[in-house]
Design a protein around this motif. Structure first.
Motif, mmCIF file in Angstrom:
data_model
loop_
_atom_site.group_PDB
_atom_site.id
_atom_site.type_symbol
_atom_site.label_atom_id
_atom_site.label_comp_id
_atom_site.label_asym_id
_atom_site.label_seq_id
_atom_site.Cartn_x
_atom_site.Cartn_y
_atom_site.Cartn_z
ATOM 1 N N ILE A 186 -33.449 -0.296 -33.237
ATOM 2 C CA ILE A 186 -34.683 -1.052 -33.002
ATOM 3 C C ILE A 186 -35.890 -0.314 -33.572
ATOM 4 N N LYS A 187 -35.975 0.985 -33.283
ATOM 5 C CA LYS A 187 -37.147 1.766 -33.689
ATOM 6 C C LYS A 187 -37.238 1.946 -35.204
ATOM 7 N N ASN A 188 -36.109 1.804 -35.885
ATOM 8 C CA ASN A 188 -36.098 2.029 -37.332
ATOM 9 C C ASN A 188 -36.009 0.754 -38.152
ATOM 10 N N ASN A 245 -33.071 -6.095 -24.899
ATOM 11 C CA ASN A 245 -34.100 -6.820 -24.150
ATOM 12 C C ASN A 245 -34.780 -7.900 -24.995
ATOM 13 N N GLY A 246 -33.975 -8.611 -25.785
ATOM 14 C CA GLY A 246 -34.509 -9.711 -26.569
ATOM 15 C C GLY A 246 -35.270 -9.320 -27.819
ATOM 16 N N LYS A 247 -35.304 -8.050 -28.155
ATOM 17 C CA LYS A 247 -36.091 -7.606 -29.320
ATOM 18 C C LYS A 247 -35.474 -8.064 -30.642
ATOM 19 N N ASP A 294 -26.813 -14.921 -30.316
ATOM 20 C CA ASP A 294 -27.392 -15.950 -31.171
ATOM 21 C C ASP A 294 -26.393 -16.572 -32.133
ATOM 22 N N ALA A 295 -25.268 -15.915 -32.351
ATOM 23 C CA ALA A 295 -24.227 -16.418 -33.255
ATOM 24 C C ALA A 295 -22.963 -15.615 -33.002
#
Length: 292
Positions: free
Chosen positions: A34-36, A70-72, A100-101
């Motif tokens: 996430i952070k990258n 968390n939905g990010k 989502d898929a």
């Protein structure tokens, strides 16, 4: 399906030295992506060593990733089988809340004909509550999903939205990009030819390499999507040696060693896989230091 443009990462499953799920390491790994700047995460793909996980362990991994994410980022769940009826039943029972898929691999070991592959995914399409991304990886399945079959599926089923194409055949990838509908996603499943596929019209990648080098790989993909070819190829050439190294002793042994060297997880894998050799870890360490 623009949420699946760009860089997807096939997430590994961290284990403790006692061969249990390493929950804290898994949280660190998700946050590292996430952070990258990666665009989405694939859960329970090949890199996750999913055949070696129990149903209880898979549920634990899913729960941790969904909570940490968390939905990010969009999440894709890997679910496939060489038993079509069993897969249809699994899709009816699987808890896919928060995803989502699905990513579904072409039937392995059985070596079905093209018609058999088509009928398998026709059944998956009808059973899946989520959009379906096909996964063609002949080196693991023993059969190749040909462009004509992919095009039939793309045209016949609205919820089949793309393919992770990992044959390593650039001509085949270009045929898929050329012949499938404009909104169908042809996603690279081969790190080494990700950039050429993008420049030919591909939608991005579901990557192993990007898991260990998310900022660098994602920048290369984004530059390719923006048609900034020269800058994108500079990064490609910097990463190429590492792409070879992480697969030298199999996946995910190589990428887990990268993540161990970066102090995110340790390099433990489950049999029949074995941990990377000291020689490979040394070569990966040199590559990481040179990349800085």
């Amino acid at each position: 399906m623009t949420q699946f443009l760009g860089t997807g990462v096939a997430l590994a499953t961290p284990f403790t030295r006692e061969n249990e799920i390493d929950e804290n390491a898994l949280r660190r790994l998700v946050q590292f992506q996430i952070k990258n700047g990666v665009d989405y995460i694939v859960v329970m793909g090949t890199t996750a060593e999913s055949p070696t996980l129990t149903k209880v362990e898979k549920e634990l991994v899913k729960t941790i990733i969904k909570k940490e994410n968390n939905g990010k980022l969009p999440l894709i769940y890997g679910i496939g089988s060489n038993n079509t009826s069993q897969l249809v039943n699994d899709l009816a029972k699987e808890n896919l809340d928060g995803f989502d898929a699905i990513l579904s691999v072409s039937p392995f070991y059985n070596k079905p004909t093209q018609e058999g592959i088509y009928q398998h995914f026709a059944a998956v399409s009808k059973a899946s509550p989520l959009p379906v991304i096909l996964y063609n990886v002949p080196g693991r399945t023993g059969s190749n999903m040909l462009p004509l079959t992919v095009n039939r599926l793309a045209n016949d089923f609205d919820n089949i939205i793309g393919i992770k194409e990992a044959s390593g055949d650039m001509v085949q990838a270009m045929q898929m990009i050329r012949d499938t509908p404009a909104d169908f996603l042809v996603i690279s499943g081969d790190d080494m030819i990700t950039l050429p596929m993008i420049l030919a019209g591909g939608a991005g990648v579901i990557s192993v390499m990007a898991q260990g080098f998310p900022s660098e790989f994602t920048r290369m993909v984004n530059l390719g999507l923006q048609r900034e070819n020269d800058e994108a190829y500079k990064i490609q050439f910097q990463l190429m040696n590492g792409m070879d190294l992480i697969f030298k002793e199999g996946n995910p042994s190589g990428i887990k060693s990268v993540l161990e060297l970066k102090k995110i997880i340790n390099g433990s894998v489950r049999l029949p896989l074995v941990e990377a050799t000291p020689e490979l870890k040394s070569a990966l360490s040199i590559f990481i230091n040179q990349l800085k």
